[in-house]
Design a protein around this motif. Structure first.
Motif, short mmCIF file in Angstrom:
data_model
loop_
_atom_site.label_atom_id
_atom_site.label_comp_id
_atom_site.label_asym_id
_atom_site.label_seq_id
_atom_site.Cartn_x
_atom_site.Cartn_y
_atom_site.Cartn_z
N ASN A 92 0.82 -1.21 0.00
CA ASN A 92 0.00 0.00 0.00
C ASN A 92 0.85 1.26 0.00
O ASN A 92 0.50 2.25 -0.65
CB ASN A 92 -0.97 0.00 1.19
N LEU A 93 1.96 1.24 0.72
CA LEU A 93 2.86 2.39 0.71
C LEU A 93 3.43 2.63 -0.68
O LEU A 93 3.43 3.76 -1.18
CB LEU A 93 4.01 2.19 1.71
N ILE A 94 3.90 1.57 -1.31
CA ILE A 94 4.49 1.71 -2.65
C ILE A 94 3.43 2.16 -3.66
O ILE A 94 3.69 3.06 -4.48
CB ILE A 94 5.18 0.40 -3.09
N LYS A 95 2.24 1.58 -3.59
CA LYS A 95 1.17 2.00 -4.50
C LYS A 95 0.81 3.46 -4.29
O LYS A 95 0.40 4.13 -5.23
CB LYS A 95 -0.07 1.12 -4.32
N GLY A 96 0.97 3.94 -3.06
CA GLY A 96 0.64 5.32 -2.74
C GLY A 96 1.75 6.31 -3.05
O GLY A 96 1.60 7.50 -2.79
N GLY A 97 2.87 5.81 -3.57
CA GLY A 97 3.94 6.71 -3.99
C GLY A 97 5.08 6.85 -2.99
O GLY A 97 5.83 7.82 -3.06
N ALA A 98 5.22 5.90 -2.07
CA ALA A 98 6.33 5.97 -1.11
C ALA A 98 7.66 5.88 -1.85
O ALA A 98 7.80 5.12 -2.81
CB ALA A 98 6.23 4.84 -0.10
N GLN A 161 1.54 3.14 8.79
CA GLN A 161 0.09 2.96 8.67
C GLN A 161 -0.63 4.32 8.67
O GLN A 161 -1.63 4.49 7.97
CB GLN A 161 -0.44 2.08 9.80
N LEU A 162 -0.10 5.27 9.44
CA LEU A 162 -0.66 6.62 9.44
C LEU A 162 -0.51 7.26 8.05
O LEU A 162 -1.43 7.90 7.55
CB LEU A 162 0.01 7.49 10.50
#
Length: 192
Positions: A92-98, A161-162
């Motif tokens: 989820n972090l990577i998909k969100g652009g991390a 997670q935040l």
């Protein structure tokens, strides 16, 4: 044949196959732990696969008993669940652009694995926020981010997670969210 005896036969076949592989591989020190006599080892060595199948079907003689270490199983279940949860957070972090740097910092992910994960997730390996400038939020976006942050800051969630929660609420790039939160905490430290 009822399902329990089918399961018994499958377990027995697996067990006997493993024993046969150990025997053929000459791992006799492992066989000793299984409490099998030397004449039984020799007999098993001479068996072909069909004979092993017949042996596995002979479950009515209770050749072995299967005991599960409940404590070890409970621990394995917990560890597996925790690992799956961590993988979901990483995805989820990577998909969100991390950024690569953020993923390295929190999860120890190296650049090569980071690129592999992006590819696995169907994302471009190039042209992501970890290469080049961090995306910037405008003043209106910052205001929206801080309003959302105030709603969630007291939740007992870990920082990654935040970031996901704030991304889901705002659709802002996780690297930009992270940069803004870090800038804000630096400003707070300077004031104190």
């Amino acid at each position: 044949m009822n399902s329990l005896s089918e399961l018994d036969s499958e377990l027995m076949l697996s067990f006997v196959s493993i024993i046969n592989k150990i025997i053929m591989g000459k791992h006799l020190n492992q066989i000793d732990k299984l409490n099998i006599r030397r004449d039984q080892i020799d007999a098993l060595r001479r068996m072909n696969y069909q004979q092993l199948q017949q042996l596995s079907l002979n479950t009515s003689r209770n050749i072995f008993s299967l005991n599960i270490n409940q404590k070890a199983l409970d621990e394995a279940i917990k560890v597996s669940a925790k690992r799956v949860e961590e993988e979901e957070i990483i995805h989820n972090l990577i998909k969100g652009g991390a950024s690569r740097e953020l993923m390295r910092h929190y999860f120890g992910i190296n650049p090569k694995y980071f690129s592999q994960l992006r590819k696995f997730l169907g994302l471009s390996i190039f042209n992501h926020s970890s290469e080049g400038r961090t995306p910037q939020l405008n003043e209106e976006d910052k205001l929206i981010l801080w309003r959302k942050y105030e709603l969630f800051k007291d939740h007992k969630k870990a920082y990654p997670q935040l970031l996901i929660l704030l991304h889901e609420e705002t659709s802002y790039n996780i690297t930009a969210i992270d940069a803004e939160l870090k800038l804000y905490t630096q400003k707070l430290k300077l004031k104190n």
